[in-house]
Design an enzyme around this catalytic site. Structure first.
Site, PDB file in Angstrom:
ATOM      1  N   ASP A   1      14.548 -16.095  62.278  1.00  0.00           N
ATOM      2  CA  ASP A   1      15.550 -17.172  62.366  1.00  0.00           C
ATOM      3  C   ASP A   1      15.646 -17.708  63.802  1.00  0.00           C
ATOM      4  OD1 ASP A   1      16.782 -17.940  60.022  1.00  0.00           O
ATOM      5  OD2 ASP A   1      18.190 -16.245  60.007  1.00  0.00           O
TER       6      ASP A   1
ATOM      7  N   GLN B   1      21.316 -13.070  55.895  1.00  0.00           N
ATOM      8  CA  GLN B   1      21.925 -14.342  55.489  1.00  0.00           C
ATOM      9  C   GLN B   1      23.368 -14.425  55.996  1.00  0.00           C
ATOM     10  OE1 GLN B   1      20.215 -16.859  53.673  1.00  0.00           O
ATOM     11  NE2 GLN B   1      22.030 -18.018  54.237  1.00  0.00           N
TER      12      GLN B   1
ATOM     13  N   LYS C   1      14.462 -18.620  49.296  1.00  0.00           N
ATOM     14  CA  LYS C   1      13.577 -17.973  50.268  1.00  0.00           C
ATOM     15  C   LYS C   1      12.622 -17.013  49.551  1.00  0.00           C
ATOM     16  CE  LYS C   1      16.916 -18.834  53.829  1.00  0.00           C
ATOM     17  NZ  LYS C   1      18.158 -18.446  54.497  1.00  0.00           N
TER      18      LYS C   1
END
Ligand code: NAP
Length: 285
Positions: free
Chosen positions: A120, A97, A53
Site C-alpha cells: 500500500d 484493510q 482484491k
C-alpha cells in the site's frame, strides 16, 4: 463533451501486463507472488474491496491469503498476525484493510508491516522514499490516477494542478506524484478559502474529498482534466463520486467516471506493487 478516462479498460491492461510478467516469473524462477489481505470486522464496503482484491489476485496468477478477523480482535492479536506474515516467505505483500475498529491504532499496524511488504506504500519508510522520488512502491490510488492520465496522453509538466484533499493515502501522495512530473501543484482542504477560485485555475483537477457531487461545473475551467477519486454514496445508496459528473463532463476535456474510473485502477496498481515486491524480495530485476 469530455472524453472518458476509462479505469476498467486501463486497469485490465495493467493486470494483463502483471499476469504475463507473473507467468514469466513462475517459469524462470518458480516464484508465485503472494498477497495477504487482512480484514478486521464486518464493514460491508471493506468486504467488497477485499473481495475485489482477491479476484484480481486470481486473475493475475498470484496466491492470495485472506485473514478475516472478528470485530473484537485486539491490537496485540493483529500485530502478532502481521509479524507472522512479515516472516512468511510465501507472502510478498501485506495489506491491512482500513478502517480498523477503534480498539486498534492504524498507525501502529502500518508501522509494524515490513516496508518491503508494504504494497500500500503507507509505511513511513516508503512515504519518505516517495518524497525524495526514489521508491519501489507508490500508493495504489495516486499511482492509478497517474496511469489513467498517461493512458490518454495528458501531459503534466508545467500544468496547474489542484488536488482537493490532503489525506495521507490520497491527497498528499497525489500532489507529490504530480510534482514529480513537474506540475505546479496546489493542495486544498477544508480550511481553504475561495476554493472555487483556486479550482477554476486548474488544468488538472483531482477531487479526493469524500463528499458526493462536491465539485460543480462553476468550479471547473473549460477544457480541464478532471479526476474523481471519491467513492461516495447518495441518500438512496447509489455509488457516486465527488464530481457532479453530468455538468462537469460538459466542460472538461477528460474526466473519470464513478464507478469505473479510479476505483479499478487502485486494485490494478496493488497487483503491480505485489509483483514488484516479489521480485525485490527475490533479488530479481
Ligand atoms: P479523507 O481522509 O476523509 O480526506 C478528505 C479530505 O477532503 C481532507 O483533506 C479534507 O480536509 C478535505 N475536505 C473535506 N471537506 C472539504 C471541503 N469542504 N473543502 C475542501 N476540502 C475538504 O478521505 P480520503 O481517504 O482521502 O478519501 C477521499 C475520497 O476518496 C473518499 O470518497 C474515499 O472513499 C475515496 N477513495 C477512493 C479510492 C479509490 O480507490 N477510488 C481510494 C481511497 C479513497 P481536512 O484535511 O482539512 O479535513
Amino acid at each position: 463533451m469530455a472524453i472518458l478516462m476509462d479505469g476498467r479498460a486501463t486497469s485490465a491492461k495493467v493486470k494483463e501486463q502483471v499476469r504475463q510478467e507473473t507467468e514469466a516469473l513462475k517459469a524462470a524462477h518458480g516464484i508465485t507472488p503472494g498477497l495477504a489481505v487482512v480484514i478486521v470486522g464486518n464493514d460491508p464496503a471493506s468486504r467488497v474491496y477485499v473481495n475485489n482484491k482477491k479476484k484480481a489476485c486470481e486473475a493475475v496468477g498470484f496466491q492470495s491469503f485472506e485473514y478475516a478477523l472478528p470485530e473484537d480482535t485486539t491490537q496485540a492479536e493483529l500485530l502478532e498476525l502481521v509479524e507472522t506474515l512479515n516472516a512468511d516467505p510465501k507472502v510478498n505483500g501485506i495489506l491491512v484493510q482500513l478502517p480498523v475498529p477503534p480498539q486498534i491504532d492504524d498507525k501502529t499496524i502500518i508501522h509494524a508491516i515490513s516496508p518491503d511488504k508494504d504494497v500500500d506504500a503507507f509505511h513511513p519508510a516508503n512515504v519518505g522514499k516517495i518524497m525524495i522520488g526514489d521508491y519501489a512502491f507508490l500508493p495504489c490510488t495516486p499511482a492509478g490516477v497517474m496511469e489513467l492520465l498517461d493512458s490518454v496522453g495528458v501531459e503534466v509538466s508545467g500544468k496547474r494542478c489542484v488536488v482537493i484533499g490532503r489525506s495521507n493515502i490520497v491527497g498528499k501522495p497525489m500532489a507529490m506524484l504530480l510534482l514529480h512530473r513537474s506540475g505546479t501543484v496546489t493542495i486544498c482542504h477544508s480550511r481553504t478559502q475561495e476554493l472555487a477560485a483556486i479550482t477554476r485555475e486548474a488544468d488538472i483537477l483531482v477531487a479526493a474529498v469524500g463528499k458526493a457531487n462536491f465539485v460543480t461545473a462553476d468550479m471547473v475551467k473549460e477544457g480541464a482534466v478532471v479526476v474523481d477519486v471519491g467513492m461516495d454514496r447518495l441518500e438512496n445508496g447509489k455509488l457516486c463520486g465527488d464530481v457532479q459528473f453530468d455538468e462537469v463532463s460538459e466542460k472538461a476535456s477528460y474526466i473519470t467516471p464513478v464507478p469505473g474510473g479510479v476505483g479499478p485502477m487502485t486494485v490494478a496498481m496493488l497487483m503491480r506493487n505485489t509483483l514488484t515486491a516479489a521480485k525485490l524480495q527475490n533479488h530479481i530485476q
